[in-house]
Design a protein around this motif. Sequence first.
Motif, PDB file in Angstrom:
ATOM      1  N   MET A   1      16.661  -0.024   1.331  1.00  0.00           N
ATOM      2  CA  MET A   1      15.521   0.833   1.657  1.00  0.00           C
ATOM      3  C   MET A   1      15.702   1.424   3.057  1.00  0.00           C
ATOM      4  SD  MET A   1      13.312   0.792  -0.869  1.00  0.00           S
ATOM      5  CE  MET A   1      12.164  -0.139  -1.858  1.00  0.00           C
ATOM      6  N   SER A   2      15.245   2.660   3.244  1.00  0.00           N
ATOM      7  CA  SER A   2      15.325   3.290   4.547  1.00  0.00           C
ATOM      8  C   SER A   2      14.217   4.332   4.681  1.00  0.00           C
ATOM      9  CB  SER A   2      16.688   3.960   4.749  1.00  0.00           C
ATOM     10  OG  SER A   2      16.960   4.872   3.700  1.00  0.00           O
ATOM     11  N   LEU A   3      13.734   4.510   5.914  1.00  0.00           N
ATOM     12  CA  LEU A   3      12.648   5.433   6.191  1.00  0.00           C
ATOM     13  C   LEU A   3      13.207   6.809   6.534  1.00  0.00           C
ATOM     14  CD1 LEU A   3       9.612   5.931   6.763  1.00  0.00           C
ATOM     15  CD2 LEU A   3      10.079   5.224   9.128  1.00  0.00           C
ATOM     16  N   LEU A   4      12.662   7.837   5.898  1.00  0.00           N
ATOM     17  CA  LEU A   4      13.091   9.212   6.145  1.00  0.00           C
ATOM     18  C   LEU A   4      11.880  10.097   6.390  1.00  0.00           C
ATOM     19  CD1 LEU A   4      15.571   9.835   3.161  1.00  0.00           C
ATOM     20  CD2 LEU A   4      16.172   9.091   5.455  1.00  0.00           C
ATOM     21  N   VAL A   5      12.054  11.082   7.274  1.00  0.00           N
ATOM     22  CA  VAL A   5      11.082  12.159   7.422  1.00  0.00           C
ATOM     23  C   VAL A   5      11.855  13.462   7.273  1.00  0.00           C
ATOM     24  CG1 VAL A   5       9.341  13.261   8.860  1.00  0.00           C
ATOM     25  CG2 VAL A   5       9.731  10.793   9.056  1.00  0.00           C
ATOM     26  N   LEU A   6      11.413  14.294   6.354  1.00  0.00           N
ATOM     27  CA  LEU A   6      12.094  15.563   6.093  1.00  0.00           C
ATOM     28  C   LEU A   6      11.035  16.659   6.033  1.00  0.00           C
ATOM     29  CD1 LEU A   6      14.934  16.749   5.436  1.00  0.00           C
ATOM     30  CD2 LEU A   6      14.350  16.513   3.019  1.00  0.00           C
ATOM     31  N   GLY A   7      11.231  17.710   6.817  1.00  0.00           N
ATOM     32  CA  GLY A   7      10.253  18.789   6.783  1.00  0.00           C
ATOM     33  C   GLY A   7      10.550  19.845   7.818  1.00  0.00           C
ATOM     34  N   GLU A 130      -4.517   6.913  -2.546  1.00  0.00           N
ATOM     35  CA  GLU A 130      -5.243   7.164  -3.787  1.00  0.00           C
ATOM     36  C   GLU A 130      -4.301   7.477  -4.942  1.00  0.00           C
ATOM     37  OE1 GLU A 130      -8.209  10.160  -3.001  1.00  0.00           O
ATOM     38  OE2 GLU A 130      -9.686   8.602  -2.545  1.00  0.00           O
ATOM     39  N   GLU A 131      -3.133   8.049  -4.626  1.00  0.00           N
ATOM     40  CA  GLU A 131      -2.134   8.328  -5.657  1.00  0.00           C
ATOM     41  C   GLU A 131      -1.216   7.131  -5.902  1.00  0.00           C
ATOM     42  OE1 GLU A 131      -2.027  11.015  -7.503  1.00  0.00           O
ATOM     43  OE2 GLU A 131      -3.724  11.924  -6.437  1.00  0.00           O
ATOM     44  N   ARG A 132      -1.528   6.013  -5.236  1.00  0.00           N
ATOM     45  CA  ARG A 132      -0.717   4.788  -5.336  1.00  0.00           C
ATOM     46  C   ARG A 132       0.750   5.037  -4.983  1.00  0.00           C
ATOM     47  NH1 ARG A 132      -3.799   0.932  -7.779  1.00  0.00           N
ATOM     48  NH2 ARG A 132      -5.598   1.633  -8.977  1.00  0.00           N
ATOM     49  N   ALA A 133       0.949   5.872  -3.975  1.00  0.00           N
ATOM     50  CA  ALA A 133       2.302   6.229  -3.554  1.00  0.00           C
ATOM     51  C   ALA A 133       2.705   5.538  -2.258  1.00  0.00           C
ATOM     52  CB  ALA A 133       2.419   7.752  -3.377  1.00  0.00           C
ATOM     53  N   VAL A 134       1.802   4.717  -1.704  1.00  0.00           N
ATOM     54  CA  VAL A 134       2.059   4.057  -0.422  1.00  0.00           C
ATOM     55  C   VAL A 134       2.187   2.556  -0.618  1.00  0.00           C
ATOM     56  CG1 VAL A 134       1.136   3.577   1.870  1.00  0.00           C
ATOM     57  CG2 VAL A 134       0.867   5.831   0.881  1.00  0.00           C
ATOM     58  N   GLY A 135       3.181   1.983   0.037  1.00  0.00           N
ATOM     59  CA  GLY A 135       3.385   0.543   0.030  1.00  0.00           C
ATOM     60  C   GLY A 135       3.373   0.024   1.456  1.00  0.00           C
ATOM     61  N   PRO A 136       3.922  -1.141   1.684  1.00  0.00           N
ATOM     62  CA  PRO A 136       3.859  -1.758   3.013  1.00  0.00           C
ATOM     63  C   PRO A 136       4.573  -0.979   4.109  1.00  0.00           C
ATOM     64  CG  PRO A 136       5.304  -2.990   1.534  1.00  0.00           C
ATOM     65  CD  PRO A 136       4.570  -2.013   0.689  1.00  0.00           C
ATOM     66  N   ALA A 137       5.652  -0.284   3.774  1.00  0.00           N
ATOM     67  CA  ALA A 137       6.438   0.401   4.805  1.00  0.00           C
ATOM     68  C   ALA A 137       5.677   1.580   5.415  1.00  0.00           C
ATOM     69  CB  ALA A 137       7.766   0.876   4.223  1.00  0.00           C
ATOM     70  N   LEU A 138       5.240   2.520   4.588  1.00  0.00           N
ATOM     71  CA  LEU A 138       4.565   3.700   5.115  1.00  0.00           C
ATOM     72  C   LEU A 138       3.155   3.389   5.591  1.00  0.00           C
ATOM     73  CD1 LEU A 138       5.713   6.650   2.822  1.00  0.00           C
ATOM     74  CD2 LEU A 138       6.602   5.906   5.037  1.00  0.00           C
ATOM     75  N   ASN A 139       2.499   2.440   4.964  1.00  0.00           N
ATOM     76  CA  ASN A 139       1.173   2.053   5.446  1.00  0.00           C
ATOM     77  C   ASN A 139       1.272   1.497   6.871  1.00  0.00           C
ATOM     78  OD1 ASN A 139      -1.763   1.513   4.832  1.00  0.00           O
ATOM     79  ND2 ASN A 139      -1.092  -0.546   5.375  1.00  0.00           N
ATOM     80  N   ALA A 140       2.253   0.634   7.104  1.00  0.00           N
ATOM     81  CA  ALA A 140       2.443   0.073   8.445  1.00  0.00           C
ATOM     82  C   ALA A 140       2.822   1.158   9.446  1.00  0.00           C
ATOM     83  CB  ALA A 140       3.526  -1.005   8.409  1.00  0.00           C
ATOM     84  N   LEU A 141       3.700   2.083   9.028  1.00  0.00           N
ATOM     85  CA  LEU A 141       4.128   3.160   9.926  1.00  0.00           C
ATOM     86  C   LEU A 141       2.940   4.020  10.352  1.00  0.00           C
ATOM     87  CD1 LEU A 141       6.288   4.951  11.298  1.00  0.00           C
ATOM     88  CD2 LEU A 141       6.404   6.238   9.156  1.00  0.00           C
TER      89      LEU A 141
END
Length: 227
Positions: A1-7, A130-141
């Motif tokens: 697993m790895s964190l990415l930001v793209l935009g 609400e879309e159930r797309a968040v888990g512990p990694a992004l919630n913590a971030l």
Amino acid sequence: MSLLVLGLSHHDAPLDLLERVSLDGAARRALVATLSRNEHIAEAVVVSTCNRTEVYVEAVTFHGAVAAVTEELEVAARVPRAELTDRLALHFEDRAIAHAFRVASGLESMALGESQIRAQMRAALHEAQEERAVGPALNALFQQALRVGKRVHTDTGIESVSGSLIQAGLAAAAPVVGDLASARVLVVGAGSMAALAAQTAHRAGAGELTIVNRTLSRAAALASRVG
């Protein structure tokens, strides 16, 4: 697993492209839901404002996630990939975390130090939850980024920079519109930057000040605050 930001943001893209890529609430939710079903992505949050559209993901595979985000962003924004790929900025792991903290602190905003971005990031997190797309990694971030952003605004004078930016804008307008006391000033919006603009113009002696906002009650509240 790895964190990415793209935009992309005002740092990387012209305003006309940012306007085309900007996503409303329904489009953000749809993109988040699509990305969360992708085999290369475990979690996803989409932040889209007038200055930036960024996708935060917890990636199962790095290259697969980058390809998926690029493809789905192209579809969601209806912008040809060739226009996107040259402008997309990628942040990975530690740099992604640092970027999220800078965004939440207003350090990456066009109006340096503005605080509205925190509310926009909080709303993006809520949509993804609400879309159930968040888990512990992004919630913590996001939770930590919001705390950092609040502390930056509490412990520093960064918000005064935005006021200086508005004052500079008024000074630049003066040779064109003349004395502010005889000018009619229109403020579009009723968020934190609009409130700062209205208050700055009022203190500078604006003769007539009009607030325009899609929610009448918020416009009326701001108009009342500045008299």
